[in-house]
Design an enzyme around this catalytic site. Structure first.
Site, PDB file in Angstrom:
ATOM      1  N   ASP A 159       0.768  -1.005  -0.137  1.00 12.97           N
ATOM      2  CA  ASP A 159       0.038  -0.262   0.235  1.00 12.97           C
ATOM      3  C   ASP A 159       0.929   0.636   0.005  1.00 12.97           C
ATOM      4  O   ASP A 159       1.866   1.441   0.701  1.00 12.97           O
ATOM      5  CB  ASP A 159      -0.816   0.203   1.215  1.00 12.97           C
ATOM      6  CG  ASP A 159      -1.955   1.424   1.247  1.00 12.97           C
ATOM      7  OD1 ASP A 159      -1.715   1.957   0.197  1.00 12.97           O
ATOM      8  OD2 ASP A 159      -2.470   1.187   2.434  1.00 12.97           O
ATOM      9  N   GLU A 190      -3.688   6.415  -7.973  1.00 17.95           N
ATOM     10  CA  GLU A 190      -4.010   7.371  -7.131  1.00 17.95           C
ATOM     11  C   GLU A 190      -4.118   9.019  -7.780  1.00 17.95           C
ATOM     12  O   GLU A 190      -3.611   9.550  -8.197  1.00 17.95           O
ATOM     13  CB  GLU A 190      -3.601   7.399  -5.904  1.00 17.95           C
ATOM     14  CG  GLU A 190      -4.160   8.591  -4.612  1.00 17.95           C
ATOM     15  CD  GLU A 190      -3.899   8.531  -3.680  1.00 17.95           C
ATOM     16  OE1 GLU A 190      -4.037   7.615  -2.533  1.00 17.95           O
ATOM     17  OE2 GLU A 190      -4.101   9.977  -2.839  1.00 17.95           O
ATOM     18  N   HIS A 224      -7.033   9.362   5.212  1.00 16.07           N
ATOM     19  CA  HIS A 224      -6.536   8.584   6.624  1.00 16.07           C
ATOM     20  C   HIS A 224      -6.529   9.328   7.999  1.00 16.07           C
ATOM     21  O   HIS A 224      -6.908  10.543   8.051  1.00 16.07           O
ATOM     22  CB  HIS A 224      -5.292   8.180   5.883  1.00 16.07           C
ATOM     23  CG  HIS A 224      -4.779   7.986   4.479  1.00 16.07           C
ATOM     24  ND1 HIS A 224      -4.239   8.858   3.266  1.00 16.07           N
ATOM     25  CD2 HIS A 224      -4.961   7.164   3.822  1.00 16.07           C
ATOM     26  CE1 HIS A 224      -4.193   7.628   2.783  1.00 16.07           C
ATOM     27  NE2 HIS A 224      -5.047   6.314   2.834  1.00 16.07           N
ATOM     28  N   HIS A 276     -10.302   4.685  -0.316  1.00 22.18           N
ATOM     29  CA  HIS A 276      -9.049   4.478   1.143  1.00 22.18           C
ATOM     30  C   HIS A 276      -9.272   5.767   2.528  1.00 22.18           C
ATOM     31  O   HIS A 276     -10.974   6.329   2.456  1.00 22.18           O
ATOM     32  CB  HIS A 276      -7.517   6.343   0.742  1.00 22.18           C
ATOM     33  CG  HIS A 276      -6.380   4.927  -0.362  1.00 22.18           C
ATOM     34  ND1 HIS A 276      -5.011   4.581  -0.005  1.00 22.18           N
ATOM     35  CD2 HIS A 276      -6.529   4.950  -1.353  1.00 22.18           C
ATOM     36  CE1 HIS A 276      -4.716   3.946  -0.909  1.00 22.18           C
ATOM     37  NE2 HIS A 276      -5.706   3.646  -1.751  1.00 22.18           N
ATOM     38  N   GLY A 277      -8.925   6.075   3.128  1.00 20.89           N
ATOM     39  CA  GLY A 277      -9.318   6.331   4.713  1.00 20.89           C
ATOM     40  C   GLY A 277     -10.633   6.170   4.883  1.00 20.89           C
ATOM     41  O   GLY A 277     -11.596   6.040   5.644  1.00 20.89           O
ATOM     42  N   GLY A 278     -11.108   4.663   4.627  1.00 23.61           N
ATOM     43  CA  GLY A 278     -12.131   3.684   5.341  1.00 23.61           C
ATOM     44  C   GLY A 278     -12.360   3.683   6.799  1.00 23.61           C
ATOM     45  O   GLY A 278     -13.702   3.896   7.045  1.00 23.61           O
ATOM     46  N   ASN A 312     -10.126   0.645   1.887  1.00 23.00           N
ATOM     47  CA  ASN A 312      -8.871   0.461   2.922  1.00 23.00           C
ATOM     48  C   ASN A 312      -9.541   1.221   4.002  1.00 23.00           C
ATOM     49  O   ASN A 312      -9.739   1.965   4.505  1.00 23.00           O
ATOM     50  CB  ASN A 312      -7.950   1.270   2.098  1.00 23.00           C
ATOM     51  CG  ASN A 312      -6.788   0.449   1.129  1.00 23.00           C
ATOM     52  OD1 ASN A 312      -7.149   0.026   0.104  1.00 23.00           O
ATOM     53  ND2 ASN A 312      -5.962   1.294   0.572  1.00 23.00           N
ATOM     54  N   THR A 315      -6.393   1.723  10.633  1.00 28.84           N
ATOM     55  CA  THR A 315      -6.548   2.848  12.030  1.00 28.84           C
ATOM     56  C   THR A 315      -8.006   1.884  12.644  1.00 28.84           C
ATOM     57  O   THR A 315      -7.600   1.813  13.846  1.00 28.84           O
ATOM     58  CB  THR A 315      -7.232   4.177  11.825  1.00 28.84           C
ATOM     59  OG1 THR A 315      -6.005   5.292  10.859  1.00 28.84           O
ATOM     60  CG2 THR A 315      -6.687   4.638  13.083  1.00 28.84           C
TER      61      THR A 315
HETATM   62  P1  13P Z   1      -7.708   4.628   7.776  1.00 36.07           P
HETATM   63  O1  13P Z   1      -6.360   4.216   8.075  1.00 36.07           O
HETATM   64  O2  13P Z   1      -8.323   5.739   7.518  1.00 36.07           O
HETATM   65  O3  13P Z   1      -8.480   3.366   7.636  1.00 36.07           O
HETATM   66  O4  13P Z   1      -7.155   4.367   6.381  1.00 36.07           O
HETATM   67  C1  13P Z   1      -6.498   3.476   5.297  1.00 36.07           C
HETATM   68  C2  13P Z   1      -5.872   3.194   3.907  1.00 36.07           C
HETATM   69  O5  13P Z   1      -6.571   4.110   3.680  1.00 36.07           O
HETATM   70  C3  13P Z   1      -4.703   3.042   4.048  1.00 36.07           C
HETATM   71  O6  13P Z   1      -4.385   3.226   2.750  1.00 36.07           O
END
Ligand code: 13P
Length: 281
Positions: A82, A134, A178, A206-208, A228, A231
């Site tokens: 990633d 991306e 993220h 991303h940033g799920g 993704n 966190t």
């Molecule tokens: P989060 O940490 O917000 O879940 O994002 C994960 C991510 O997008 C890793 O590429």
């Protein structure tokens, strides 16, 4: 089923109208927790690690572990590198057996991002691996060390980027970031819908962590087929350990280890259900 190419999972997800969870892992316990959820739900999944996380989890140690765990699974599991930033680490991950790599040139000028992503895609193809790029800029940073501003994807630029790179999957920026959101994100579904109508490959969110279940479902209905989660996994593992201590359940090291596995397992179970990929393996 074991280790598979990421593209195989995403093509099926696009056909079936669901998304595959791509779970960031930092140690064996997280790998085991995610794969326990995958086995139980009969779901496809992706194990991933980002280049910025290699300070804590060296690629030459965790990489073979991730690949071995995927091979050992009876479900289809891809292993993804990633936010690749350097040619050296991207090549190393492919040599180890990762079946997918991302090149993150989102902070670079368009031409440079396109050219470098196309090079990484050509390299990935030599290994039969999938490549993700991306376009636009997802906010925050994967390890929380920078507060990168969100720069939403332009659908027309996304098409141009895809035409010049031919990546298998494309990460978009639609108000996502993220890390933990300070307030509930307002996602630009209009941008997502337009981008998906122009770009023929599965789109990646991303940033799920912290996105509402209904927003996830809407994103999936509009063209997101890989999501993704990082966190939320780390937080779930930490909270699981804290509660186990508070409840007096930790009598020794192996109880601690079991509570880590459980934290990763519960987080994966929750997301697999929302993403609609249970039973799709
Ligand atoms: P989060 O940490 O917000 O879940 O994002 C994960 C991510 O997008 C890793 O590429």
């Amino acid at each position: 089923m074991a280790l598979v190419r990421m593209n195989e999972l995403l093509v099926e997800a696009k056909k079936g109208g669901y998304a595959v969870g791509s779970f960031s892992v930092a140690n064996m316990e997280m790998v085991l927790g995610v794969l326990k959820a995958v086995e139980e739900t009969k779901s496809p999944a992706i194990l991933q690690i980002a280049e910025v996380r290699l300070k804590q989890s060296p690629l030459e140690v965790i990489g073979p572990l991730m690949v071995a765990a995927a091979k050992n699974s009876s479900m289809p599991v891809a292993v993804h590198f990633d936010h690749g930033k350097t040619a050296e680490k991207i090549s190393e991950s492919l040599e180890i057996g990762f079946t997918s790599v991302m090149f993150d040139g989102s902070h670079l000028p368009f031409e440079e991002n396109s050219a470098l992503t196309a090079e990484v895609n050509a390299l990935a193809k030599k290994y039969g691996a999938t490549c993700e790029g991306e376009i636009g800029c997802v906010g925050g940073s994967e390890d929380g060390s920078e507060d990168i501003a969100i720069n939403c994807t332009s659908p027309a630029q996304a098409l141009e980027f895809w035409q010049s790179t031919k990546v298998d999957a494309l990460a978009v920026a639609i108000g996502n970031a993220h890390g933990n959101y300070k307030q509930t994100p307002k996602l630009r579904f209009d941008i997502l819908e337009k981008t998906a109508s122009l770009v023929p490959v599965p789109l990646v969110l991303h940033g799920g962590t912290g996105i509402e279940p209904d927003d996830f479902r809407k994103c999936i209905s509009l063209g997101i087929h890989k999501i993704n989660i990082a966190t939320a996994t780390f937080d779930s593992v930490e909270n699981s350990v804290r509660s186990a201590y508070a409840e007096g359940k930790i009598g020794g090291y192996y109880d601690l280890q079991a509570s880590e596995v459980d934290g990763a397992y519960r987080n994966a179970m929750k997301h697999i259900e929302i993403f609609g990929c249970a039973g799709k393996a």
